[in-house]
Write a protein that holds these residues in place. Structure first.
Motif, mmCIF file in Angstrom:
data_model
loop_
_atom_site.group_PDB
_atom_site.id
_atom_site.type_symbol
_atom_site.label_atom_id
_atom_site.label_comp_id
_atom_site.label_asym_id
_atom_site.label_seq_id
_atom_site.Cartn_x
_atom_site.Cartn_y
_atom_site.Cartn_z
ATOM 1 N N LEU A 83 42.092 -26.112 37.128
ATOM 2 C CA LEU A 83 41.409 -26.183 35.963
ATOM 3 C C LEU A 83 41.048 -27.781 35.999
ATOM 4 O O LEU A 83 40.319 -28.356 35.740
ATOM 5 C CB LEU A 83 42.139 -25.902 34.591
ATOM 6 N N GLY A 84 42.282 -28.392 37.002
ATOM 7 C CA GLY A 84 42.615 -29.953 37.152
ATOM 8 C C GLY A 84 41.449 -30.428 37.747
ATOM 9 O O GLY A 84 40.715 -31.235 37.852
ATOM 10 N N ALA A 85 41.142 -29.587 38.998
ATOM 11 C CA ALA A 85 40.081 -29.800 40.481
ATOM 12 C C ALA A 85 38.653 -29.967 39.398
ATOM 13 O O ALA A 85 37.452 -30.623 38.961
ATOM 14 C CB ALA A 85 40.270 -29.294 41.039
ATOM 15 N N ASP A 86 38.214 -28.593 38.547
ATOM 16 C CA ASP A 86 37.469 -28.361 37.816
ATOM 17 C C ASP A 86 36.722 -29.687 36.744
ATOM 18 O O ASP A 86 35.301 -30.201 36.581
ATOM 19 C CB ASP A 86 36.979 -27.116 37.078
ATOM 20 N N SER A 87 37.646 -30.136 35.935
ATOM 21 C CA SER A 87 37.331 -30.956 35.472
ATOM 22 C C SER A 87 37.121 -32.319 35.617
ATOM 23 O O SER A 87 37.377 -33.001 35.474
ATOM 24 C CB SER A 87 38.658 -31.141 34.039
ATOM 25 N N LEU A 88 37.959 -33.000 37.108
ATOM 26 C CA LEU A 88 37.860 -33.285 37.829
ATOM 27 C C LEU A 88 36.617 -34.329 38.228
ATOM 28 O O LEU A 88 36.324 -35.290 38.597
ATOM 29 C CB LEU A 88 38.808 -34.304 38.915
ATOM 30 N N GLY A 89 36.141 -33.000 39.251
ATOM 31 C CA GLY A 89 34.510 -32.567 39.692
ATOM 32 C C GLY A 89 34.148 -33.173 38.613
ATOM 33 O O GLY A 89 32.564 -33.215 38.998
ATOM 34 N N ARG A 90 34.402 -32.436 37.465
ATOM 35 C CA ARG A 90 32.531 -32.795 36.154
ATOM 36 C C ARG A 90 32.623 -34.663 35.694
ATOM 37 O O ARG A 90 31.889 -35.502 35.443
ATOM 38 C CB ARG A 90 32.885 -32.597 35.092
ATOM 39 N N GLU A 138 26.592 -35.681 37.222
ATOM 40 C CA GLU A 138 26.281 -34.661 38.359
ATOM 41 C C GLU A 138 27.701 -33.910 38.401
ATOM 42 O O GLU A 138 28.050 -34.647 37.446
ATOM 43 C CB GLU A 138 25.493 -34.797 39.476
ATOM 44 N N GLU A 139 27.895 -32.969 38.898
ATOM 45 C CA GLU A 139 28.915 -32.498 39.181
ATOM 46 C C GLU A 139 29.174 -32.362 40.431
ATOM 47 O O GLU A 139 28.606 -31.713 41.566
ATOM 48 C CB GLU A 139 29.581 -31.415 38.498
ATOM 49 N N ILE A 140 30.616 -31.661 40.783
ATOM 50 C CA ILE A 140 31.076 -32.076 42.102
ATOM 51 C C ILE A 140 31.636 -30.554 41.701
ATOM 52 O O ILE A 140 32.525 -30.356 41.242
ATOM 53 C CB ILE A 140 32.099 -32.772 43.200
ATOM 54 N N ALA A 141 31.682 -29.381 42.863
ATOM 55 C CA ALA A 141 32.191 -27.929 42.498
ATOM 56 C C ALA A 141 33.951 -28.382 43.138
ATOM 57 O O ALA A 141 34.498 -28.977 43.534
ATOM 58 C CB ALA A 141 31.289 -26.861 43.726
ATOM 59 N N ALA A 142 34.598 -27.018 42.409
ATOM 60 C CA ALA A 142 35.555 -26.909 41.841
ATOM 61 C C ALA A 142 36.829 -26.724 43.309
ATOM 62 O O ALA A 142 37.641 -27.253 43.873
ATOM 63 C CB ALA A 142 36.428 -26.525 41.121
ATOM 64 N N GLY A 143 36.138 -26.069 44.170
ATOM 65 C CA GLY A 143 36.100 -25.787 45.518
ATOM 66 C C GLY A 143 36.406 -26.788 46.134
ATOM 67 O O GLY A 143 37.309 -26.753 47.375
#
Length: 346
Positions: free
Chosen positions: A305-312, A318-323
């Motif tokens: 969840l932190g990676a997904d939020s950080l990617g946004r 734009e955004e970076i995929a959580a993976g």
């Protein structure tokens, strides 16, 4: 007598610390959920987020964004992280391998080949269609590894299980490559988005499927939590303690297939989370898998969840995929933790 009382007091203190750690982790998770709902290409104030969740107004466009886009995305990230962390902990226990994670059993490769097959042969074009093929592929790959890993044996062999998974992953990766080369460009583009490991664009339909599979997977994992402590001692000591090794392995494989299969199908192949969360959990709980399992699920949900939020946030608008975020930031961080704090042994 004094020793017994002292030992009991130490045990109570350790139990209270573990419970306090779980509560602190849950508090962090709640904050991350709010951040996931508020952050994005269009930031939304926190009070509007809370109104959208509890007093939803269909005429408010900000409520619509929270309810239809960010809420299902947050739920999918939460469930996928939980599932991957739990699957990683179970895998590391049954294989007695500190580097084990869901992809090692061929689950990711099985899901990938099934998704490509579904898109190129059966015409699946949506994530809701992919998820069923992904779960089926992950399940069949896990079953194949289980059969191959115990072939010609009367018992079970975790090393053979890992080797069978690695071999099957290579073979399925080649099959996926062959199908992608001969597939239409649209299939290649859809697969590229799925393979990046992202929870963007997932709706409540996918969250529902993931929730059901995760529920059964959690049940299978929790049912063997005590047995995993005996498994960690080795086959001989485990059997001496009355452990049913075969039943434990079957339930463990079922749990891994359901948890990692559903998570991979819904969010794409996401590495690192299932590997590192159990190690972080062990630094807090010690070697007791009755505590490692809930801590692994909690830490993995926080990580994804932190990676997904950080990617946004870091790539807005734009955004970076959580993976990709978990791989770029989580990998070096994990190496630093290993070198500095010496993670607990299995």
């Amino acid at each position: 007598m004094t020793t017994a009382i002292s030992g009991g007091a130490v045990g109570d203190l350790r139990r209270r610390r573990r419970l306090a750690g779980l509560l602190a982790g849950l508090a962090v998770l709640v904050l991350l959920c709010l951040a996931s709902l508020a952050f994005g290409s269009r930031p939304i104030p926190l009070h509007v987020v809370l109104d959208a969740v509890f007093v939803h107004d269909t005429r408010d466009d900000q409520h619509l964004i929270v309810w239809s886009l960010r809420l299902p995305r947050t739920v999918v990230a939460l469930l996928a992280g939980l599932a991957l962390g739990l699957a990683g902990a179970v895998m590391q226990a049954v294989t007695r391998n500190p580097l084990a994670e869901p992809g090692l059993l061929g689950v990711n490769a099985g899901a990938a080949v099934a998704v490509v097959l579904g898109a190129s042969v059966f015409g699946a074009t949506t994530m809701a269609g992919y998820v069923w093929f992904g779960i089926a592929g992950a399940g069949m790959a896990g079953a194949a590894v289980f059969v191959l890993g115990r072939a010609h044996e009367t018992g079970t062999n975790p090393v053979r299980l890992v080797l069978a998974g690695a071999g099957l992953s290579v073979m399925l990766g080649a099959v996926t490559g062959i199908m992608l080369i001969n597939a239409p460009l649209a299939v290649l583009d859809n697969f590229r988005n799925w393979a990046a490991g992202s929870v963007a664009g997932r709706g409540f339909d996918i969250a529902g499927i993931l929730a059901i599979a995760t529920l059964f997977g959690v049940g299978a994992a929790v049912s063997i939590a005590g047995n995993l402590n005996a498994v960690a001692l080795g086959d001989d000591l485990g059997k001496a303690l009355g452990l049913n090794t075969r039943l434990t392995l079957v339930l463990a494989c079922l749990a891994v297939m359901l948890l990692s299969g559903a998570a991979t199908a819904a969010a794409g192949p996401i590495g690192f989370v299932g590997l590192v969360a159990p190690h972080l959990a062990r630094t807090v709980t010690g070697p007791d898998y009755r505590w490692i399992l809930p801590y692994s699920a909690l830490f993995a949900a926080i990580l994804l969840l932190g990676a997904d939020s950080l990617g946004r946030v870091i790539a807005a608008p734009e955004e970076i995929a959580a993976g990709i975020v978990t791989a770029l930031i989580g990998g070096p961080f994990f190496i630093l933790i290993v070198r500095k704090f010496r993670l607990k042994q299995l």
